[in-house]
Design a protein around this motif. Structure first.
Motif, mmCIF file in Angstrom:
data_model
loop_
_atom_site.group_PDB
_atom_site.id
_atom_site.type_symbol
_atom_site.label_atom_id
_atom_site.label_comp_id
_atom_site.label_asym_id
_atom_site.label_seq_id
_atom_site.Cartn_x
_atom_site.Cartn_y
_atom_site.Cartn_z
ATOM 1 N N ALA A 25 67.421 -48.547 35.156
ATOM 2 C CA ALA A 25 66.461 -49.567 35.621
ATOM 3 C C ALA A 25 65.479 -48.953 36.614
ATOM 4 O O ALA A 25 64.266 -49.163 36.522
ATOM 5 C CB ALA A 25 67.222 -50.737 36.257
ATOM 6 N N ARG A 26 65.990 -48.171 37.579
ATOM 7 C CA ARG A 26 65.107 -47.536 38.577
ATOM 8 C C ARG A 26 64.150 -46.566 37.885
ATOM 9 O O ARG A 26 62.958 -46.503 38.208
ATOM 10 C CB ARG A 26 65.948 -46.783 39.621
ATOM 11 C CG ARG A 26 66.684 -47.687 40.593
ATOM 12 C CD ARG A 26 67.331 -46.908 41.731
ATOM 13 N NE ARG A 26 68.528 -46.199 41.326
ATOM 14 C CZ ARG A 26 69.760 -46.724 41.331
ATOM 15 N NH1 ARG A 26 69.959 -47.962 41.742
ATOM 16 N NH2 ARG A 26 70.800 -46.009 40.953
ATOM 17 N N CYS A 27 64.669 -45.813 36.926
ATOM 18 C CA CYS A 27 63.868 -44.803 36.222
ATOM 19 C C CYS A 27 62.752 -45.476 35.402
ATOM 20 O O CYS A 27 61.582 -45.070 35.466
ATOM 21 C CB CYS A 27 64.804 -43.993 35.336
ATOM 22 S SG CYS A 27 64.047 -42.654 34.461
ATOM 23 N N PHE A 28 63.102 -46.525 34.664
ATOM 24 C CA PHE A 28 62.100 -47.221 33.843
ATOM 25 C C PHE A 28 61.040 -47.847 34.754
ATOM 26 O O PHE A 28 59.838 -47.765 34.479
ATOM 27 C CB PHE A 28 62.752 -48.326 33.006
ATOM 28 C CG PHE A 28 63.516 -47.855 31.792
ATOM 29 C CD1 PHE A 28 63.803 -46.508 31.586
ATOM 30 C CD2 PHE A 28 63.962 -48.770 30.841
ATOM 31 C CE1 PHE A 28 64.509 -46.087 30.462
ATOM 32 C CE2 PHE A 28 64.658 -48.354 29.717
ATOM 33 C CZ PHE A 28 64.941 -47.022 29.530
ATOM 34 N N ALA A 29 61.479 -48.508 35.825
ATOM 35 C CA ALA A 29 60.522 -49.161 36.734
ATOM 36 C C ALA A 29 59.611 -48.120 37.374
ATOM 37 O O ALA A 29 58.408 -48.347 37.551
ATOM 38 C CB ALA A 29 61.274 -49.952 37.803
ATOM 39 N N GLY A 30 60.175 -46.961 37.695
ATOM 40 C CA GLY A 30 59.380 -45.881 38.278
ATOM 41 C C GLY A 30 58.338 -45.334 37.316
ATOM 42 O O GLY A 30 57.379 -44.681 37.735
ATOM 43 N N HIS A 31 58.528 -45.581 36.026
ATOM 44 C CA HIS A 31 57.548 -45.153 35.017
ATOM 45 C C HIS A 31 56.744 -46.339 34.491
ATOM 46 O O HIS A 31 56.190 -46.297 33.397
ATOM 47 C CB HIS A 31 58.247 -44.409 33.875
ATOM 48 C CG HIS A 31 58.700 -43.036 34.270
ATOM 49 N ND1 HIS A 31 59.841 -42.808 35.006
ATOM 50 C CD2 HIS A 31 58.132 -41.808 34.071
ATOM 51 C CE1 HIS A 31 59.969 -41.507 35.227
ATOM 52 N NE2 HIS A 31 58.947 -40.884 34.670
ATOM 53 N N GLY A 32 56.733 -47.438 35.256
ATOM 54 C CA GLY A 32 55.779 -48.519 34.971
ATOM 55 C C GLY A 32 56.313 -49.733 34.243
ATOM 56 O O GLY A 32 55.594 -50.724 34.099
ATOM 57 N N ALA A 33 57.556 -49.686 33.747
ATOM 58 C CA ALA A 33 58.076 -50.849 33.004
ATOM 59 C C ALA A 33 58.446 -51.972 33.974
ATOM 60 O O ALA A 33 58.756 -51.729 35.144
ATOM 61 C CB ALA A 33 59.322 -50.450 32.209
ATOM 62 N N ALA A 34 58.418 -53.190 33.463
ATOM 63 C CA ALA A 34 59.042 -54.320 34.168
ATOM 64 C C ALA A 34 60.466 -54.416 33.637
ATOM 65 O O ALA A 34 60.665 -54.378 32.416
ATOM 66 C CB ALA A 34 58.276 -55.598 33.890
ATOM 67 N N VAL A 35 61.446 -54.520 34.528
ATOM 68 C CA VAL A 35 62.835 -54.507 34.060
ATOM 69 C C VAL A 35 63.573 -55.777 34.449
ATOM 70 O O VAL A 35 63.443 -56.273 35.566
ATOM 71 C CB VAL A 35 63.631 -53.276 34.582
ATOM 72 C CG1 VAL A 35 63.059 -51.988 34.031
ATOM 73 C CG2 VAL A 35 63.678 -53.228 36.084
ATOM 74 N N VAL A 36 64.340 -56.275 33.497
ATOM 75 C CA VAL A 36 65.268 -57.368 33.775
ATOM 76 C C VAL A 36 66.669 -56.778 33.716
ATOM 77 O O VAL A 36 67.066 -56.194 32.708
ATOM 78 C CB VAL A 36 65.120 -58.525 32.766
ATOM 79 C CG1 VAL A 36 66.234 -59.551 32.967
ATOM 80 C CG2 VAL A 36 63.759 -59.179 32.919
ATOM 81 N N ILE A 37 67.379 -56.916 34.822
ATOM 82 C CA ILE A 37 68.745 -56.415 34.932
ATOM 83 C C ILE A 37 69.693 -57.573 34.646
ATOM 84 O O ILE A 37 69.630 -58.614 35.312
ATOM 85 C CB ILE A 37 68.984 -55.870 36.355
ATOM 86 C CG1 ILE A 37 68.148 -54.602 36.571
ATOM 87 C CG2 ILE A 37 70.465 -55.623 36.608
ATOM 88 C CD1 ILE A 37 68.064 -54.189 38.028
ATOM 89 N N GLY A 38 70.569 -57.401 33.670
ATOM 90 C CA GLY A 38 71.606 -58.390 33.411
ATOM 91 C C GLY A 38 72.958 -57.812 33.789
ATOM 92 O O GLY A 38 73.186 -56.615 33.604
ATOM 93 N N ASP A 39 73.831 -58.616 34.347
ATOM 94 C CA ASP A 39 75.184 -58.144 34.682
ATOM 95 C C ASP A 39 76.028 -59.341 35.065
ATOM 96 O O ASP A 39 75.506 -60.437 35.325
ATOM 97 C CB ASP A 39 75.133 -57.125 35.834
ATOM 98 C CG ASP A 39 76.290 -56.115 35.791
ATOM 99 O OD1 ASP A 39 77.455 -56.545 35.917
ATOM 100 O OD2 ASP A 39 76.027 -54.917 35.618
ATOM 101 N N VAL A 40 77.343 -59.117 35.107
ATOM 102 C CA VAL A 40 78.255 -60.139 35.622
ATOM 103 C C VAL A 40 78.463 -59.967 37.126
ATOM 104 O O VAL A 40 79.040 -60.831 37.769
ATOM 105 C CB VAL A 40 79.614 -60.107 34.892
ATOM 106 C CG1 VAL A 40 79.458 -60.586 33.455
ATOM 107 C CG2 VAL A 40 80.234 -58.704 34.909
#
Ligand SMILES: NC(=O)c1ccc[n+]([C@@H]2O[C@H](COP(=O)([O-])OP(=O)(O)OC[C@H]3O[C@@H](n4cnc5c(N)ncnc54)[C@H](O)[C@@H]3O)[C@@H](O)[C@H]2O)c1
Length: 268
Positions: A25-40
């Protein structure tokens, strides 16, 4: 600008609260993506998303148990409503149990298969429905599945886990050809990490010591690293970078592939 640019893409990362998923998630966001993190893990997941926003990235968290189909629908819908699309799904959520086959606890094995296999099946269903032409995201995309070296070779004590990761490997190939055949514009690939130091990885080392596969806890990590030709075991960023390539348009001719990220362990 870095060569890999995910600007304008939206990614959903299951199990993104910690470990490999959080680093991805950090890596994708650092390269410009918007990220949705899902987890329990709500608190950890919110914290990971908050830290990404604090660093200037786009991120949000949603409670998402991958074994629950309506929570898959909600997570995909959340990504589209919050950030305007869905081009990347990382099926990262996973659990690990170790026991010898003669001691198999079938309830635990069923639970593991539910998360590691059925959770990934549901991810393909709902992400591809959204990504395909005419879907609410509708721009095609890339699905990245976390298998393991345990999906390629046998490991004592990991019967249910290897069964689940082998299933993810072949599911990825079927999804790749099926989505291609149907003209969805959705690529699907699997990543096969070797040992990566995370909560799951540390638990695995303790289990291997318990089975006598590693001599003792103090030297276990160094002993394990000796099986890796590059001279070390993995860190989450090693895996996030492979996912980054598969998420980006640099890999537009790559589908149905298995990317082994194991420091050479499986060829040694
Ligand atoms: N660490 C390793 O050595 C290693 C090696 C090969 C493959 N993998 C795979 O990589 C992926 C990530 O592993 P990790 O090492 O970061 O593990 P981890 O335990 O640190 O993180 C896994 C995440 O998945 C989440 N999760 C578990 N069940 C879930 C569910 N039902 N719904 C949603 N989220 C759920 C957990 O809460 C956690 O945040 C897993 O699929 C794992 O099997 C890990």
């Amino acid at each position: 600008m870095s060569e890999i640019d995910l600007t304008g893409k939206v990614a959903l990362i299951s199990g993104g609260a910690r470990g490999i998923g959080a680093e991805t998630a950090r890596c994708f966001a650092g390269h410009g993506a918007a990220v949705v993190i899902g987890d329990v893990l709500d608190e950890a997941g919110r914290g990971t998303a908050e830290a990404i926003r604090h660093a200037g990235g786009k991120a949000d968290f949603i409670h998402h148990d991958v074994t629950n189909e309506s929570e898959w629908e909600a997570a995909v819908d959340h990504a589209i409503r919050t950030f305007g699309g869905l081009e990347i799904l990382v099926n990262n959520a996973g659990v690990e149990e170790a026991e010898h086959l003669v001691d198999l606890d079938i309830a635990r094995a069923r639970r593991l298969i539910d998360v590691n296999v059925n959770g990934v099946l549901l991810g393909h269903k709902h992400a591809a429905r959204a990504m395909r032409p005419g879907g609410p995201a509708g721009r095609g995309g890339s699905i990245i599945n976390l298998s393991s070296v345990a999906g390629l070779i046998g490991t004592p004590g990991l019967g249910a886990y290897t069964a689940s990761k082998g299933a993810v490997r072949l599911l990825s190939k079927t999804a790749a050809v099926e989505f291609g055949f149907l003209g969805y514009g959705v690529r699907v690939n699997s990543i096969h990490p070797g040992y990566v130091e995370t909560d799951m990885g540390r638990k695995l080392i303790d289990q291997f010591v318990g089975f006598g596969m590693l001599p003792n806890k103090l030297t276990a990590h160094a002993d394990m690293a000796r099986a890796y030709p590059v001279g070390r075991t993995g860190v989450p960023l090693d895996i996030a970078r492979a996912a980054l390539f598969l998420a980006s348009d640099l890999s537009s001719f790559v589908t149905g592939a298995e990317i082994v990220v194991d420091g050479g362990m499986t060829v040694a």
